[in-house]
Scaffold this active site. Structure first.
Site, PDB file in Angstrom:
ATOM      1  CG  HIS B 216      -4.528  -4.967  -6.228  1.00  0.00           C
ATOM      2  ND1 HIS B 216      -5.605  -5.110  -5.388  1.00  0.00           N
ATOM      3  CD2 HIS B 216      -3.792  -3.957  -5.707  1.00  0.00           C
ATOM      4  CE1 HIS B 216      -5.527  -4.215  -4.412  1.00  0.00           C
ATOM      5  NE2 HIS B 216      -4.442  -3.497  -4.593  1.00  0.00           N
ATOM      6  CB  SER B 220       2.977  -4.371  -2.529  1.00  0.00           C
ATOM      7  OG  SER B 220       1.697  -3.811  -2.642  1.00  0.00           O
ATOM      8  CE  LYS B 244       3.818   0.889   8.271  1.00  0.00           C
ATOM      9  NZ  LYS B 244       4.810   0.109   9.002  1.00  0.00           N
ATOM     10  CG  ASP B 245      -2.284   2.738   3.875  1.00  0.00           C
ATOM     11  OD1 ASP B 245      -1.042   2.828   3.956  1.00  0.00           O
ATOM     12  OD2 ASP B 245      -2.857   2.077   2.984  1.00  0.00           O
ATOM     13  CD  GLU B 288       2.822  27.511  -7.657  1.00  0.00           C
ATOM     14  OE1 GLU B 288       2.046  27.074  -6.811  1.00  0.00           O
ATOM     15  OE2 GLU B 288       3.380  28.618  -7.550  1.00  0.00           O
TER      16      GLU B 288
END
Lengths: 189, 423
Positions: B216, B220, B244-245, B288
């Site tokens: 922040h 971005s 959108k998220d 894994e």
């Protein structure tokens, strides 16, 4: 946007609509979100409830033959003490003759035992005041003025049917779920 | 009254709180009106998805801890009890277990996004490095969590991974004994792994907070890799990116649910349903899936210390990535050669994953060595050299210019300086 839609509807129909499309959508989204959250939260809440292996241990069988009249035993059921008391015929008679109106938490003797098994009183041995375990199963224990149980913490007294006779306890000793499997065997839970 | 903040909220209760602790103003500024580049694609969902997965892992993990016993005598049975007797215990465990896989999947895509669009470049180097710290913390947490069920794979994973440290010269064996708290993986090891497995996620929360804070400050990155030139290039975070998220989240949760409800053991190993046996190693021992590429790098070097060094090096090289990449252009869209080379890296990592899942025999040894070599070649040679040689495509003047007629309004003259100019 809701205002615009409402204004258009007013123009078309001459009176304001009671519910706009936007209200409907908000309601639908909101209730969907609430139901979804509830569906997510429930497994977490239920996770903390007693598990199956804990529930599987939630009944005990008690053999009554070794308990002489005038005495009681304490068995552990779900981690709580349960008193199984064998009353003498005099104790039974005295309890049955007690006037219900004299009691702090009125209950006839018949409501405290199973039909046909009047000598046997099965109660949860936890004082309804603040959770101590009353004395009185052994004849040498203090049993209070009513011959039942006496709580050493704050002096509450119970009669032989587990009914509270003198405070500060507010209610009779609780009855567990139990049933007679035969005349000499009782299953608690 | 100098310390009081002048809140603009109308609601008297909100205003009262906000005046004394401007948390509403802060949330509004950082998640409400926060100016966000308007050209995000769905790759920009994955940071939010990682945050949500972290929350899911914390919630299910804390509840699992209510019924788990960190003792070698009881651990395996307590996990089986969670599966069979505890209400919804199967759900908690399957969500937690598959959540680890989902978490790594999301984070790997998030990292690929950073690589492809150059999100690690000036001024976001520290943001990127904090991200690498998060990756390392996640790996440590995942590894220790995998040990807790105390199955065969748990036990032998613990043994093999802790033994990596025995490769250290001189102090190796002392370090391993210290890690174990004994002379083999035993109860003290399980106890400390449990303690740390509970602690590390909270460290991850703290470091993730720093990650978001740094984000922040710089703002971005975006698919064009150029800075927004003004309000015409940005949108408020809410509602545009919260929505959108949310769309991405719905798809993500569907995939997550399919894995949990229809194939909960697909990514696991059946051997881990056999209680730990310190006297017999399983015939097929593999980590894994999310650790397979590193495991392949470890085995590609026929030297103990060399393998361990390369494995840790493959992660540590990410720390210096901002300085290894010498190109001033961020986004792959404007780097015609790098745009192809980066897919070679992806292929190399995926092949390393397959190599890691096979016994080191025949072709797998060769493939493992070639891909390991390419991995390091990519970061240590190709990136520094390509930045000097490659001729990037012309960058658009602003985010709005290529899409909107007239470029979404005039660009403020102060910001018309060359895009991507390094100070």
């Amino acid at each position: 946007m809701a205002e615009v839609a409402a204004a258009q509807t007013v123009a078309q129909h001459g009176q304001p609509p009671i519910v706009s499309k936007r209200d409907f959508l908000k309601l639908l989204t909101g209730s969907g979100a609430i139901i979804g959250t509830g569906a997510l939260v429930w497994p977490f809440i239920d996770y903390m409830n007693p598990s199956k292996d804990v529930l599987a241990l939630s009944s005990v069988e008690v053999d009554l033959t070794p308990i002489p009249a005038g005495q009681g035993i304490t068995v552990s059921w779900r981690g709580k003490p349960v008193f199984v008391r064998h009353r003498t015929p005099e104790e039974v008679k005295k309890s049955q003759d007690t006037r219900v109106s004299d009691l702090l938490d009125p209950a006839p003797d018949s409501a405290r035992v199973k039909p046909g098994h009047a000598p046997w009183v099965v109660v949860i041995g936890i004082c309804t005041h603040l959770g101590c375990i009353p004395l009185g199963n052994k004849p040498t224990d203090p049993r209070g003025d009513y011959g039942g149980w006496f709580c050493p913490c704050h002096g509450s007294q119970y009669d032989t049917a587990g009914r509270v006779r003198r405070g500060p306890a507010p209610a009779n000793l609780e009855l567990p779920t139990y049933a007679f499997e035969s005349d000499t065997k009782v299953k608690i839970g | 009254m100098a310390g009081l903040y002048k809140s603009e909220y109308k609601n008297p209760v909100v205003n009262w709180i906000d005046t004394r602790l401007p948390i509403f103003t802060m949330m509004g500024r950082e998640y409400g009106t926060f100016p966000t580049p308007k050209n995000f694609n769905y790759f920009w969902n994955f940071g939010a998805l990682a945050m949500i997965t972290l929350a899911i892992m914390l919630a299910t993990g804390i509840f699992l801890a209510m019924n788990y016993q960190p003792n070698t005598q009881m651990a395996f049975d307590s996990v089986e009890r969670i599966m069979r007797d505890v209400n919804y215990g199967w759900l908690m465990r399957y969500v937690h277990m598959n959540g680890a896989s989902m978490f790594f999947a999301v984070v790997y895509i998030h990292i690929f996004r950073g690589l492809y669009y150059g999100s690690y470049k000036y001024p976001r180097e520290l943001l990127w490095m904090i991200g690498v710290v998060l990756l390392l913390l996640m790996m440590a947490t995942a590894f220790m969590g995998y040990v807790l069920p105390w199955g065969q794979m748990s036990y032998w994973a613990a043994t093999v991974i802790t033994n990596l440290f025995s490769a250290l010269p001189w102090v190796g064996h002392a370090v391993v004994t210290w890690l174990w708290g004994g002379f083999s993986v035993e109860n003290p090891t399980l106890n400390r792994f449990y303690s740390l497995h509970y602690l590390l996620p909270f460290l991850i929360v703290g470091v993730a907070f720093l990650h978001v804070w740094a984000l922040h400050i710089t703002g971005s990155n975006n698919p064009l890799g150029i800075e927004p030139k003004g309000p015409q290039d940005t949108l408020p975070f809410h509602p545009y990116y919260t929505i959108k998220d949310s769309v991405g989240l719905c798809v993500y949760l569907i995939v997550f649910a399919i894995l949990v409800f229809f194939a909960p053991n697909y990514l696991g190993h059946p051997d881990n349903y056999i209680p730990a046996n310190p006297l017999a190693t399983p015939a097929e021992i593999v980590p894994e899936w999310y650790f397979l590429p590193y495991y392949a790098i470890l085995r590609s070097v026929p030297n103990k210390l060399g393998g361990v060094t390369l494995m840790f090096g493959s992660l540590l090289v990410l720390f210096v990535l901002p300085w290894l990449d010498t190109s001033p252009v961020r986004s792959c869209r404007f780097r015609p050669i790098y745009r192809q080379v980066i897919w070679l890296l992806v292929v190399a990592v995926i092949v390393l994953g397959f190599v890691g899942s096979h016994r080191p025999e025949g072709i797998w040894v060769v493939l493992g060595r070639v891909c390991t070599a390419y991995y390091f070649l990519h970061f240590l040679v190709i990136l520094p050299v390509l930045g000097k040689l490659e001729k990037p495509l012309p960058l658009p003047e602003s985010i709005s210019r290529p899409v909107l007629p007239g470029g979404g309004g005039p660009i403020p003259s102060a910001a018309t300086a060359k895009p991507m100019e390094k100070p």
